[in-house]
Design a protein around this motif. Structure first.
Motif, PDB file in Angstrom:
ATOM      1  N   GLU A  25      -1.989   7.574   6.280  1.00 29.59           N
ATOM      2  CA  GLU A  25      -2.350   7.431   4.861  1.00 29.59           C
ATOM      3  C   GLU A  25      -2.375   5.949   4.479  1.00 29.59           C
ATOM      4  OE1 GLU A  25       0.103   9.423   5.987  1.00 29.59           O
ATOM      5  OE2 GLU A  25      -0.935  11.344   5.752  1.00 29.59           O
TER       6      GLU A  25
ATOM      7  N   LYS B 224      -5.720   3.297   3.597  1.00 29.95           N
ATOM      8  CA  LYS B 224      -5.878   2.669   2.277  1.00 29.95           C
ATOM      9  C   LYS B 224      -5.638   1.162   2.263  1.00 29.95           C
ATOM     10  CE  LYS B 224      -7.077   5.443  -1.096  1.00 29.95           C
ATOM     11  NZ  LYS B 224      -8.013   6.071  -0.194  1.00 29.95           N
TER      12      LYS B 224
ATOM     13  N   ASP C 243      -6.106   0.571  -9.942  1.00 32.78           N
ATOM     14  CA  ASP C 243      -5.351   0.010 -11.069  1.00 32.78           C
ATOM     15  C   ASP C 243      -4.714  -1.332 -10.681  1.00 32.78           C
ATOM     16  OD1 ASP C 243      -3.776  -0.526 -13.239  1.00 32.78           O
ATOM     17  OD2 ASP C 243      -3.009   1.520 -13.444  1.00 32.78           O
TER      18      ASP C 243
ATOM     19  N   THR D 248       0.845  -1.210   0.000  1.00 28.85           N
ATOM     20  CA  THR D 248       0.000   0.000   0.000  1.00 28.85           C
ATOM     21  C   THR D 248       0.875   1.254   0.000  1.00 28.85           C
ATOM     22  OG1 THR D 248      -1.618  -1.238   1.268  1.00 28.85           O
ATOM     23  CG2 THR D 248      -1.902   1.152   1.211  1.00 28.85           C
ATOM     24  N   TYR D 249       1.938   1.214   0.798  1.00 28.28           N
ATOM     25  CA  TYR D 249       2.859   2.351   0.855  1.00 28.28           C
ATOM     26  C   TYR D 249       3.479   2.598  -0.521  1.00 28.28           C
ATOM     27  CZ  TYR D 249       7.315   4.688   1.512  1.00 28.28           C
ATOM     28  OH  TYR D 249       8.371   5.528   1.373  1.00 28.28           O
ATOM     29  N   ASP D 250       3.877   1.529  -1.190  1.00 24.35           N
ATOM     30  CA  ASP D 250       4.480   1.641  -2.505  1.00 24.35           C
ATOM     31  C   ASP D 250       3.478   2.215  -3.519  1.00 24.35           C
ATOM     32  OD1 ASP D 250       6.943   1.338  -3.601  1.00 24.35           O
ATOM     33  OD2 ASP D 250       6.574  -0.652  -4.442  1.00 24.35           O
TER      34      ASP D 250
ATOM     35  N   LEU E  98       0.940   4.151  -2.879  1.00 22.37           N
ATOM     36  CA  LEU E  98       0.720   5.577  -2.593  1.00 22.37           C
ATOM     37  C   LEU E  98       1.931   6.411  -3.002  1.00 22.37           C
ATOM     38  CD1 LEU E  98      -0.998   5.399   0.927  1.00 22.37           C
ATOM     39  CD2 LEU E  98      -2.088   5.898  -1.258  1.00 22.37           C
ATOM     40  N   SER E  99       3.143   5.927  -2.682  1.00 22.24           N
ATOM     41  CA  SER E  99       4.290   6.783  -2.989  1.00 22.24           C
ATOM     42  C   SER E  99       4.562   6.849  -4.483  1.00 22.24           C
ATOM     43  CB  SER E  99       5.525   6.407  -2.171  1.00 22.24           C
ATOM     44  OG  SER E  99       5.755   5.055  -2.269  1.00 22.24           O
ATOM     45  N   LYS E 100       4.140   5.827  -5.216  1.00 28.65           N
ATOM     46  CA  LYS E 100       4.323   5.881  -6.683  1.00 28.65           C
ATOM     47  C   LYS E 100       3.104   6.492  -7.358  1.00 28.65           C
ATOM     48  CE  LYS E 100       7.833   2.413  -7.116  1.00 28.65           C
ATOM     49  NZ  LYS E 100       8.049   1.027  -6.721  1.00 28.65           N
ATOM     50  N   LYS E 101       2.178   6.962  -6.540  1.00 25.61           N
ATOM     51  CA  LYS E 101       0.955   7.622  -7.028  1.00 25.61           C
ATOM     52  C   LYS E 101       0.177   6.752  -8.019  1.00 25.61           C
ATOM     53  CE  LYS E 101       2.293  12.424  -6.152  1.00 25.61           C
ATOM     54  NZ  LYS E 101       2.791  12.046  -4.859  1.00 25.61           N
ATOM     55  N   ILE E 102       0.148   5.468  -7.730  1.00 31.05           N
ATOM     56  CA  ILE E 102      -0.637   4.542  -8.573  1.00 31.05           C
ATOM     57  C   ILE E 102      -2.081   4.608  -8.092  1.00 31.05           C
ATOM     58  CG2 ILE E 102      -0.994   2.096  -9.160  1.00 31.05           C
ATOM     59  CD1 ILE E 102       2.056   1.742  -8.726  1.00 31.05           C
ATOM     60  N   ASN E 103      -3.003   4.606  -9.029  1.00 30.79           N
ATOM     61  CA  ASN E 103      -4.415   4.623  -8.661  1.00 30.79           C
ATOM     62  C   ASN E 103      -4.749   3.298  -7.957  1.00 30.79           C
ATOM     63  OD1 ASN E 103      -7.182   4.440  -8.635  1.00 30.79           O
ATOM     64  ND2 ASN E 103      -7.447   5.177 -10.740  1.00 30.79           N
TER      65      ASN E 103
END
Ligand code: DC
Length: 218
Positions: free
Chosen positions: A89, A93, A54, A42-44, A46-51
């Protein structure tokens, strides 16, 4: 020799992780915090701004993820993310990201790999039901909502964050709802799991209760 699995499931804030970690130390087993694995992904995301919707991209990311437990620290692709995965955050999520079927399959395989090599104490939501239905020892932790919220609040304070208890309570309810109602591996007690209500217990009692069971003393 066949490795021993101690599975501990239950909602968040019931004291699973603290108990599991201490129990593993006493037994000299490996402690696997399966929630940390879902949190890291989940952290990855969010930090890569992946929807978060997706699925394809997320599955790609999990396939290539290098997850490592090193002592008390947790590493993702070589980076220490122990603190980051506990952020609000990520917490907000993680339930929706962990509902993705393909993602679960990959993480469950990784969880099973650990138990091929080591005796493990593993905590999560589906350890006794899906990951290790044949586990020798299964526990299911429960706890009254007010107590769970108070414990979570203290956890946050210990990590330098002050959050109103009402907000935490809402958050816990929302996560329980998603975790218990999701289609893939919903949170539920395995038929053969021992239920442990931790509302009026202190950590030491919880650890001892499990330890005595595992050692065959109770
Ligand atoms: O135990 P935790 O609060 O760190 O877990 C975070 C989230 O990860 C939880 O809301 C649901 C998910 N999870 C899961 O789906 N399956 C697991 N075995 C462990 C955690």
């Amino acid at each position: 020799m066949e490795k021993v699995v101690v599975a501990i499931d239950g909602p968040s804030g019931t004291g699973k992780s603290t108990t599991a970690k201490l129990l593993a130390e006493k037994l000299d087993y490996m402690y696997i915090d399966s929630g940390a694995m879902y949190r890291a992904i989940t952290y990855d995301v969010l930090s890569k701004k992946i929807n978060p919707a997706d699925t394809k991209k997320i599955v790609e990311l999990v396939k290539n993820a290098r997850i490592e437990f090193r002592g008390d620290d947790f590493f993702l692709n070589g980076k220490n993310v122990t603190k980051e995965i506990r952020s609000i955050e990520v917490t907000n999520k993680v339930s929706s990201v962990s509902a993705i079927k393909e993602l679960r399959k990959i993480l469950v395989d990784k969880q099973r790999e650990y138990a091929k090599k080591f005796n493990v104490v593993m905590d999560g939501r589906d350890i006794g039901t899906v990951v290790f239905p044949e586990a020798k020892f299964k526990f299911f932790f429960t706890c009254d909502l007010n107590t769970r919220a108070a414990r979570r609040r203290q956890d946050f304070i210990d990590h330098g964050m002050k959050i109103p208890v009402e907000k935490i309570m809402l958050e816990l309810k929302k996560r329980d709802e998603i975790d218990t109602k999701r289609k893939e591996s919903p949170l539920r007690k395995a038929k053969d799991a021992i239920e442990v209500d931790t509302t009026n217990m202190i950590i030491e009692e919880q650890v001892n209760l499990l330890l005595r069971r595992v050692q065959g003393l109770d």
